[in-house]
Write a protein that holds these residues in place. Structure first.
Motif, PDB file in Angstrom:
ATOM      1  N   ILE A  78     -13.472  -5.382   7.004  1.00  0.00           N
ATOM      2  CA  ILE A  78     -12.443  -5.986   7.850  1.00  0.00           C
ATOM      3  C   ILE A  78     -11.645  -6.979   7.027  1.00  0.00           C
ATOM      4  O   ILE A  78     -12.191  -7.701   6.193  1.00  0.00           O
ATOM      5  N   GLY A  79     -10.346  -7.034   7.252  1.00  0.00           N
ATOM      6  CA  GLY A  79      -9.442  -7.894   6.498  1.00  0.00           C
ATOM      7  C   GLY A  79      -9.496  -9.349   6.921  1.00  0.00           C
ATOM      8  O   GLY A  79     -10.073  -9.713   7.945  1.00  0.00           O
ATOM      9  N   TYR A  80      -8.853 -10.214   6.106  1.00  0.00           N
ATOM     10  CA  TYR A  80      -8.878 -11.657   6.327  1.00  0.00           C
ATOM     11  C   TYR A  80      -8.297 -12.051   7.688  1.00  0.00           C
ATOM     12  O   TYR A  80      -8.828 -12.914   8.371  1.00  0.00           O
ATOM     13  N   MET A  81      -7.199 -11.429   8.086  1.00  0.00           N
ATOM     14  CA  MET A  81      -6.518 -11.825   9.317  1.00  0.00           C
ATOM     15  C   MET A  81      -7.384 -11.558  10.553  1.00  0.00           C
ATOM     16  O   MET A  81      -7.483 -12.397  11.437  1.00  0.00           O
ATOM     17  N   LYS A  82      -8.019 -10.383  10.596  1.00  0.00           N
ATOM     18  CA  LYS A  82      -8.873 -10.058  11.746  1.00  0.00           C
ATOM     19  C   LYS A  82     -10.094 -10.967  11.787  1.00  0.00           C
ATOM     20  O   LYS A  82     -10.550 -11.368  12.858  1.00  0.00           O
TER      21      LYS A  82
ATOM     22  N   ALA B  96     -10.160 -14.022  10.636  1.00  0.00           N
ATOM     23  CA  ALA B  96      -9.661 -15.331  11.068  1.00  0.00           C
ATOM     24  C   ALA B  96      -9.500 -15.383  12.584  1.00  0.00           C
ATOM     25  O   ALA B  96      -9.848 -16.378  13.223  1.00  0.00           O
ATOM     26  N   GLU B  97      -8.998 -14.312  13.174  1.00  0.00           N
ATOM     27  CA  GLU B  97      -8.847 -14.265  14.627  1.00  0.00           C
ATOM     28  C   GLU B  97     -10.201 -14.303  15.328  1.00  0.00           C
ATOM     29  O   GLU B  97     -10.369 -14.967  16.352  1.00  0.00           O
ATOM     30  N   ALA B  98     -11.190 -13.610  14.780  1.00  0.00           N
ATOM     31  CA  ALA B  98     -12.508 -13.547  15.410  1.00  0.00           C
ATOM     32  C   ALA B  98     -13.274 -14.861  15.276  1.00  0.00           C
ATOM     33  O   ALA B  98     -14.020 -15.246  16.186  1.00  0.00           O
TER      34      ALA B  98
ATOM     35  N   SER C 270      -8.382 -20.388   9.983  1.00  0.00           N
ATOM     36  CA  SER C 270      -7.119 -19.908   9.419  1.00  0.00           C
ATOM     37  C   SER C 270      -7.398 -18.801   8.409  1.00  0.00           C
ATOM     38  O   SER C 270      -8.498 -18.702   7.851  1.00  0.00           O
ATOM     39  N   ARG C 271      -6.385 -17.993   8.163  1.00  0.00           N
ATOM     40  CA  ARG C 271      -6.529 -16.892   7.222  1.00  0.00           C
ATOM     41  C   ARG C 271      -6.858 -17.403   5.826  1.00  0.00           C
ATOM     42  O   ARG C 271      -7.686 -16.840   5.101  1.00  0.00           O
ATOM     43  N   ASP C 272      -6.222 -18.505   5.427  1.00  0.00           N
ATOM     44  CA  ASP C 272      -6.465 -19.054   4.102  1.00  0.00           C
ATOM     45  C   ASP C 272      -7.886 -19.581   3.954  1.00  0.00           C
ATOM     46  O   ASP C 272      -8.492 -19.451   2.886  1.00  0.00           O
ATOM     47  N   SER C 273      -8.433 -20.182   5.000  1.00  0.00           N
ATOM     48  CA  SER C 273      -9.821 -20.652   4.942  1.00  0.00           C
ATOM     49  C   SER C 273     -10.781 -19.490   4.717  1.00  0.00           C
ATOM     50  O   SER C 273     -11.704 -19.574   3.906  1.00  0.00           O
ATOM     51  N   VAL C 274     -10.532 -18.412   5.421  1.00  0.00           N
ATOM     52  CA  VAL C 274     -11.363 -17.222   5.267  1.00  0.00           C
ATOM     53  C   VAL C 274     -11.207 -16.656   3.862  1.00  0.00           C
ATOM     54  O   VAL C 274     -12.191 -16.306   3.197  1.00  0.00           O
TER      55      VAL C 274
END
Length: 169
Positions: free
Chosen positions: A17-21, A23-25, A29-33
């Motif tokens: 799974i990608g960073y954005m998904k 981060a949403e779950a 933030s996306r950058d933290s992930v």
């Protein structure tokens, strides 16, 4: 970032799974992930990182987070523990991670991998057709090679069983 979020990120990255998904779950933030993944060797494309998750990893993590989407699972007080948050997630997981079985062809004896079907007998339609309709021709060809003392590439399973039954009796 909590320990629970770190564990959830790790589980979801191993699922590809990608960073954005993620981060949403997790609510980060996306950058933290992304920075966490870089520090822990989980960076790169999710599809490239996706690995076949072994049974031990599934048994440890499957009852805490959904195997498909990575959301935290809430378990009922009774009954079996859940691995997925919904039926759609279960179907997605089973589609993306089919069960693989190593089998041997009943005709040519080659090892092959079958997805989802454990009782499959033949590696291809050609082997099925040869076994079903060309038994007499195969036996004549093999006995001809044996009488001429030529090398026999392979003996079909049915013919070997037949020959061994005469030896045992």
């Amino acid at each position: 970032m909590t320990e629970e979020q770190r564990l959830q990120i790790k589980v979801m990255r191993y699922q590809g799974i990608g960073y954005m998904k993620i981060a949403e779950a997790t609510g980060l933030s996306r950058d933290s992930v992304r920075f966490y993944c870089k520090r822990n060797g989980l960076d790169g494309f999710g599809k490239d990182l996706k690995v076949k998750i072994d049974e031990k990893f599934i048994s440890e993590m499957s009852y805490q987070y959904c195997l498909s989407c990575g959301l935290k699972l809430e378990h009922p007080k009774r009954g079996a523990k859940k691995k997925y948050c919904s039926l759609a997630c279960k179907r997605d997981w089973e589609r993306d991670n089919p069960k693989l079985y190593k089998l041997h062809c009943d005709y040519c004896r080659k090892e092959y991998i079958s997805e989802r079907v454990k009782k499959r007998k033949f590696c291809s339609n050609d082997c099925y057709v040869r076994d079903r309709f060309f038994r007499e021709e195969d036996s004549i060809e093999i006995f001809g090679k044996i009488t001429k003392r030529k090398k026999v590439d392979y003996i079909p399973k049915w013919l070997e069983d037949l020959l061994l039954s005469y030896i045992k009796n």
